[in-house]
Write an enzyme that holds these catalytic residues in place. Structure first.
Site, mmCIF file in Angstrom:
data_model
loop_
_atom_site.group_PDB
_atom_site.id
_atom_site.type_symbol
_atom_site.label_atom_id
_atom_site.label_comp_id
_atom_site.label_asym_id
_atom_site.label_seq_id
_atom_site.Cartn_x
_atom_site.Cartn_y
_atom_site.Cartn_z
ATOM 1 N N ARG A 74 22.070 80.394 0.372
ATOM 2 C CA ARG A 74 22.380 79.037 0.824
ATOM 3 C C ARG A 74 23.247 78.993 2.074
ATOM 4 N NH1 ARG A 74 22.792 77.906 -5.118
ATOM 5 N NH2 ARG A 74 20.743 77.110 -5.639
ATOM 6 N N GLU A 111 28.559 88.234 -12.602
ATOM 7 C CA GLU A 111 28.826 88.064 -14.031
ATOM 8 C C GLU A 111 28.091 89.078 -14.888
ATOM 9 O OE1 GLU A 111 25.633 85.181 -12.709
ATOM 10 O OE2 GLU A 111 27.619 85.697 -11.993
#
Length: 187
Positions: A74, A111
């Site tokens: 992005r 994560e």
């Protein structure tokens, strides 16, 4: 504390919250509606450029930004537009194996384990003023890795720019330069 100016309120109104995405308990704040609205897109870019020209650039050594680094993926939406408006170069940071030629690497934690970012080894020259742009900062791992890549090439990040900051995760504390976020989520 988030600045509640009309442009920030407008941008926030365009974002859409998606509960339990990408997993249960997380509320994902979607920025893509901003890009579907031409006025929203222009407001976003103008807001960031105003911040850069009034706050960031005056404190740089040569009063300019030489390179805008955009993070995969992005950051690629904002980086080239900001670079063009500033008369700066745009340099992408991509996941390992996506860039041709000789690349440098930095590892960061996600994560679910480590990941690797790469930048072409001739993309930034020593001593250039660099800003790093991405849509969101959470834990700060990917932005920190981008800063490490810039440092490996002998330059310095003068500021990190984000649309959204998940302030409760304290990711900006990992960064080696100031960070600016338009919207700060505190929980």
């Amino acid at each position: 504390m988030e600045t509640s100016t009309p442009d920030v309120q407008f941008l926030r109104s365009l974002m859409k919250a998606h509960p339990d995405f990408p997993k249960k308990g997380i509320v994902f704040l979607d920025i893509f509606p901003i890009f579907r609205d031409p006025l929203g897109s222009e407001t976003l870019i103008t807001h960031l450029l105003f911040h850069l020209t009034s706050v960031t650039i005056p404190r740089t050594p040569n009063k300019k930004i030489d390179v805008v680094v955009g993070l995969d993926a992005r950051g690629f939406l904002l980086g080239p537009i900001i670079a063009l408006r500033l008369g700066a170069a745009f340099v992408p940071v991509r996941k390992r194996g996506k860039l041709p030629g000789k690349c440098i690497q930095a590892t960061y934690e996600k994560e679910y384990g480590p990941d690797i970012f790469e930048m072409q080894s001739d993309a930034i020259q020593p001593g250039q003023n660099v800003i790093v742009v991405d849509d969101l900062i959470a834990t700060g791992g990917s932005a920190k890795a981008a800063g490490e890549l810039v440092a490996q090439l002998g330059s310095k990040v003068v500021e990190y720019l984000f649309i959204v900051e998940l302030a409760f995760l304290k990711g900006v504390e990992k960064l080696d330069a100031p960070a600016y976020s338009i919207v700060k989520e505190n929980d």
